[in-house]
Design a protein around this motif. Sequence first.
Motif, mmCIF file in Angstrom:
data_model
loop_
_atom_site.group_PDB
_atom_site.id
_atom_site.type_symbol
_atom_site.label_atom_id
_atom_site.label_comp_id
_atom_site.label_asym_id
_atom_site.label_seq_id
_atom_site.Cartn_x
_atom_site.Cartn_y
_atom_site.Cartn_z
ATOM 1 N N TRP A 43 0.780 -1.248 0.063
ATOM 2 C CA TRP A 43 -0.015 -0.031 0.037
ATOM 3 C C TRP A 43 0.693 1.244 0.193
ATOM 4 O O TRP A 43 0.712 2.307 -0.697
ATOM 5 N N GLY A 61 -6.294 -2.384 -1.627
ATOM 6 C CA GLY A 61 -7.237 -3.637 -1.215
ATOM 7 C C GLY A 61 -6.403 -4.850 -1.061
ATOM 8 O O GLY A 61 -5.057 -4.533 -0.840
ATOM 9 N N LEU A 78 -7.424 -0.710 6.214
ATOM 10 C CA LEU A 78 -7.669 -0.300 4.934
ATOM 11 C C LEU A 78 -8.794 0.984 4.827
ATOM 12 O O LEU A 78 -8.813 1.768 4.182
ATOM 13 N N VAL A 92 -11.316 0.817 -4.840
ATOM 14 C CA VAL A 92 -10.710 -0.219 -3.926
ATOM 15 C C VAL A 92 -10.346 -1.596 -4.900
ATOM 16 O O VAL A 92 -10.928 -1.725 -5.768
ATOM 17 N N GLY A 93 -9.259 -1.909 -4.308
ATOM 18 C CA GLY A 93 -8.563 -3.381 -5.333
ATOM 19 C C GLY A 93 -7.140 -3.212 -5.360
ATOM 20 O O GLY A 93 -6.565 -2.328 -4.697
ATOM 21 N N GLU A 94 -6.762 -4.313 -5.960
ATOM 22 C CA GLU A 94 -7.701 -5.353 -6.644
ATOM 23 C C GLU A 94 -7.798 -6.350 -5.302
ATOM 24 O O GLU A 94 -6.881 -6.772 -4.547
ATOM 25 N N CYS A 95 -9.161 -6.680 -5.565
ATOM 26 C CA CYS A 95 -9.576 -7.725 -4.616
ATOM 27 C C CYS A 95 -10.363 -8.712 -5.356
ATOM 28 O O CYS A 95 -10.649 -8.443 -6.803
ATOM 29 N N CYS A 113 -13.652 -10.512 0.370
ATOM 30 C CA CYS A 113 -14.018 -9.721 -0.657
ATOM 31 C C CYS A 113 -15.326 -8.977 -0.614
ATOM 32 O O CYS A 113 -15.338 -7.487 -0.718
ATOM 33 N N GLN A 116 -14.668 -5.715 1.420
ATOM 34 C CA GLN A 116 -13.982 -4.864 0.677
ATOM 35 C C GLN A 116 -14.934 -4.096 -0.299
ATOM 36 O O GLN A 116 -15.072 -2.939 -0.463
ATOM 37 N N ALA A 120 -16.102 -0.124 -0.178
ATOM 38 C CA ALA A 120 -16.396 0.398 -1.515
ATOM 39 C C ALA A 120 -17.680 1.464 -1.833
ATOM 40 O O ALA A 120 -17.667 2.380 -2.102
ATOM 41 N N VAL A 127 -14.758 -0.951 -7.690
ATOM 42 C CA VAL A 127 -14.027 -1.986 -7.466
ATOM 43 C C VAL A 127 -13.211 -2.689 -8.613
ATOM 44 O O VAL A 127 -13.846 -2.746 -9.545
#
Length: 257
Positions: A43, A61, A78, A92-95, A113, A116, A120, A127
């Motif tokens: 991050w 993410g 997060l 948001v991601g990548e998830c 997931c 998250q 988002a 996402v």
Amino acid sequence: MLIDSHCHLDFPQFDGDRAEVLGRAYQAGIHGAIIPSVGPENWARVIDTCRQHPRLWFALGFHPCFASSDSVGQLNRLQSLLDANPRNLVAVGECGLDGVASALPMDQQQRLCLEQMALANRFRLPVIFHIRKAHHHLFSLLDREPLKAGGVVHGFSGSLEVAREYLRRGLYLGVGGVITYQRASKTRAAIQGVPLERLLLETDSPDMPPCGYQGLRNEPARCLLVLQELCHLLDLSSVAVVKKLSENHVRLFTRIS
């Protein structure tokens, strides 16, 4: 404003010539790029990379292949970062879900997931999804937590039937180097059947090089090779395709300017 909607320019493969790689992209007409993170371990690196170079945006993410049993417990980190609303944050991601390479059981992947996706929605961000051999699970999550700001299935390589299921749920499809391979007939046919208004351009650099560059590091400038093949598949001029893709990128990632 054509962008590479998915590349990992923070990865060590670019440490020796990141500025030059970006220079080639800009020279090729690529306005900028979105860098999704893979987890807490990068991050800060993603944010720093985007601060150091112009026209880069990022997403934060937990990638399912980099996640661990501790990841759910780190969702508060997060949330704090999203709440701080750092400059150039666009998604948001990548998830997502991975039925092949993730060490996490699928039920834990789905929980991570879904959390998250909820974040988002809370922050009105789109996402960026990684999905492999788990489409039906993601359909279920999308039905449980419809996305207020939409999203994109990155590196789409499914059938037209699968593509339509994502379109029905409001998602875009990321088109990358896979369409440059003649053997990818299923995906090429799917892309031909999808409205151009729902497609985004990407490279997934340093991975997923287009045909002719197998085994080499991929980079954002090769978006042009994907674009060329997309124009061929859709039988449209590059001017028309670039115009529409540019509109799509800005429509989904509304914080890009």
